[in-house]
Design an enzyme around this catalytic site. Structure first.
Site, PDB file in Angstrom:
ATOM      1  N   LYS A  10       3.673 -19.489  13.672  1.00  0.00           N
ATOM      2  CA  LYS A  10       3.636 -20.613  12.714  1.00  0.00           C
ATOM      3  C   LYS A  10       5.017 -21.228  12.582  1.00  0.00           C
ATOM      4  O   LYS A  10       6.036 -20.558  12.818  1.00  0.00           O
ATOM      5  CB  LYS A  10       3.120 -20.182  11.337  1.00  0.00           C
ATOM      6  CG  LYS A  10       3.964 -19.127  10.595  1.00  0.00           C
ATOM      7  CD  LYS A  10       5.100 -19.705   9.757  1.00  0.00           C
ATOM      8  CE  LYS A  10       5.910 -18.616   9.063  1.00  0.00           C
ATOM      9  NZ  LYS A  10       7.310 -18.881   8.857  1.00  0.00           N
ATOM     10  N   ASP A 135       2.473 -13.813   4.852  1.00  0.00           N
ATOM     11  CA  ASP A 135       2.038 -14.732   5.909  1.00  0.00           C
ATOM     12  C   ASP A 135       0.782 -14.257   6.650  1.00  0.00           C
ATOM     13  O   ASP A 135       0.198 -15.016   7.423  1.00  0.00           O
ATOM     14  CB  ASP A 135       3.148 -14.893   6.970  1.00  0.00           C
ATOM     15  CG  ASP A 135       4.282 -15.784   6.486  1.00  0.00           C
ATOM     16  OD1 ASP A 135       4.055 -16.606   5.587  1.00  0.00           O
ATOM     17  OD2 ASP A 135       5.401 -15.655   7.031  1.00  0.00           O
TER      18      ASP A 135
HETATM   19  P1  ATP Z   1       8.496 -14.389   8.690  1.00  0.00           P
HETATM   20  O1  ATP Z   1       8.607 -15.792   9.106  1.00  0.00           O
HETATM   21  O2  ATP Z   1       7.083 -13.936   8.353  1.00  0.00           O
HETATM   22  O3  ATP Z   1       9.489 -13.951   7.655  1.00  0.00           O
HETATM   23  P2  ATP Z   1       9.871 -13.592  11.031  1.00  0.00           P
HETATM   24  O4  ATP Z   1       9.295 -14.481  12.089  1.00  0.00           O
HETATM   25  O5  ATP Z   1      11.198 -13.968  10.478  1.00  0.00           O
HETATM   26  O6  ATP Z   1       8.794 -13.447   9.912  1.00  0.00           O
HETATM   27  P3  ATP Z   1       9.000 -11.289  12.459  1.00  0.00           P
HETATM   28  O7  ATP Z   1       8.963 -11.745  13.870  1.00  0.00           O
HETATM   29  O8  ATP Z   1       7.696 -11.145  11.786  1.00  0.00           O
HETATM   30  O9  ATP Z   1       9.994 -12.164  11.596  1.00  0.00           O
HETATM   31  O10 ATP Z   1       9.796  -9.908  12.464  1.00  0.00           O
HETATM   32  C1  ATP Z   1      10.563  -9.451  11.368  1.00  0.00           C
HETATM   33  C2  ATP Z   1      10.909  -7.967  11.619  1.00  0.00           C
HETATM   34  O11 ATP Z   1       9.713  -7.200  11.525  1.00  0.00           O
HETATM   35  C3  ATP Z   1      11.467  -7.694  13.000  1.00  0.00           C
HETATM   36  O12 ATP Z   1      12.866  -7.694  13.001  1.00  0.00           O
HETATM   37  C4  ATP Z   1      10.931  -6.324  13.356  1.00  0.00           C
HETATM   38  O13 ATP Z   1      11.871  -5.315  13.105  1.00  0.00           O
HETATM   39  C5  ATP Z   1       9.748  -6.095  12.404  1.00  0.00           C
HETATM   40  N1  ATP Z   1       8.427  -6.030  13.079  1.00  0.00           N
HETATM   41  C6  ATP Z   1       7.454  -5.171  12.787  1.00  0.00           C
HETATM   42  N2  ATP Z   1       6.364  -5.371  13.540  1.00  0.00           N
HETATM   43  C7  ATP Z   1       6.630  -6.402  14.351  1.00  0.00           C
HETATM   44  C8  ATP Z   1       5.892  -7.076  15.352  1.00  0.00           C
HETATM   45  N3  ATP Z   1       4.651  -6.711  15.697  1.00  0.00           N
HETATM   46  N4  ATP Z   1       6.480  -8.122  15.958  1.00  0.00           N
HETATM   47  C9  ATP Z   1       7.736  -8.499  15.599  1.00  0.00           C
HETATM   48  N5  ATP Z   1       8.474  -7.883  14.673  1.00  0.00           N
HETATM   49  C10 ATP Z   1       7.948  -6.841  14.040  1.00  0.00           C
END
Ligand code: ATP
Length: 291
Positions: A10, A135
């Protein structure tokens, strides 16, 4: 049995950060949009009573810290099932990038488990999803939505018109917790033009959407890599260049596909991850089933 689900990333077309509540969480108002960049999550039954996670990318936790692990545990607890599964994540969405990669994977795992175990209607899955992260319920259904409160109260919006979007993930990583603590130390509120965004979506105006695009975290997150990524987007003709979620990804909306592709190529040449994508009107979708 083995099921593969496509899990789209997203972007936040707009993100207002409002008052901080007594429990320390911030009220937000954000317009979310799924895009064609996606992970693939495969869930298969195994004889051992374990949840095994495998991920194609390094630096993603593969134990209990993985959101798919949390999703599977929450699913099994909710329905009182004990079942062994292997969850294989083919990861394309950059992590810690504000693109909800982890949340999308968790939503995909829930959808696959629901089919595998023949349990859980839409409302039940949304309920479990909300217990994993703000989310995750959005990632199940995707499309275009307004989320308010702490991001969990949601309303579907008029779909984003077809257009080209380039997402660039600069080398710096920003965790959501880090972004909020920076915001707390430097700023009180950051309110953009969410109402204008909803109106622009309603009239299917790509230019209107681009001019209402806003991210309150940009008030406090000013990293030179992010500036560099935005410059690439704007120099290639993007109608806007805005950070997604708590960063560090930025996205640009383009009126022309060739410009969008060129921006992505230029960013890659400078060592950044970049993707030329388009909005999609769905969330997680099953792509393969083997019985
Ligand atoms: P959001 O926008 O929901 O805050 P984000 O895109 O910033 O999320 P994610 O890619 O969801 O961040 O990852 C955040 C942290 O979650 C990562 O640094 C990782 O350590 C942990 N994590 C746990 N499971 C997963 C997964 N399946 N994929 C990616 N990261 C994961």
């Amino acid at each position: 049995m083995r099921i593969t689900v496509k899990a789209p990333a997203k972007i936040n077309l707009s993100l207002d950060i409002l008052a901080k509540r007594e429990d320390g969480l911030h009220e937000i108002s954000t317009v979310l949009q799924t895009v064609s960049l996606c992970d693939h999550v495969t869930v298969e039954e195994i004889p051992e009573q374990e949840i095994i996670i495998e991920c194609s990318r390094e630096n993603i936790p593969c134990g209990e810290g993985n959101l798919c692990h949390k999703a599977a545990r929450a699913f099994f607890e909710r329905f009182g099932i004990s079942c062994g599964v292997r969850i294989i994540i083919d990861k394309k969405i950059p992590a810690a990038a504000g693109l909800a990669g982890g949340s999308a994977d968790a939503a995909a795992a829930l959808m696959a488990l629901s089919m595998l175990c023949d349990r859980g209607n839409g409302a039940e899955l949304s309920d479990i999803a909300a217990s994993i992260g703000a989310d995750v319920p959005f990632c199940l259904n995707g499309g275009t939505a307004l989320a308010v409160g702490t991001g969990t109260r949601m309303r579907r919006l008029h779909p984003m018109p077809q257009c080209d979007v380039t997402i660039i993930k600069p080398p710096c990583d920003i965790s959501t917790a880090e972004a909020y603590s920076l915001f707390d130390s430097e700023s009180g509120k950051a309110v953009g033009k969410t109402f204008d965004m909803i109106m622009a979506l309603h009239s299917s105006s790509v230019r209107g959407i681009a001019s209402a695009a806003f991210n309150g975290f940009e008030q406090v997150i000013k990293h030179e890599d992010i500036g560099r990524a935005k410059d690439i987007l704007l120099q290639n003709g993007a109608l806007c260049a805005v950070m997604s979620g708590s960063g560090s990804s930025v996205f640009g909306i383009f009126g022309r596909k060739d410009q969008s592709i060129r921006a992505a190529e230029q960013a890659k040449n400078q060592g950044m991850e970049a993707f030329a994508v388009h909005p999609v009107d769905h969330g997680c979708t099953v792509t393969e089933q083997d019985f």
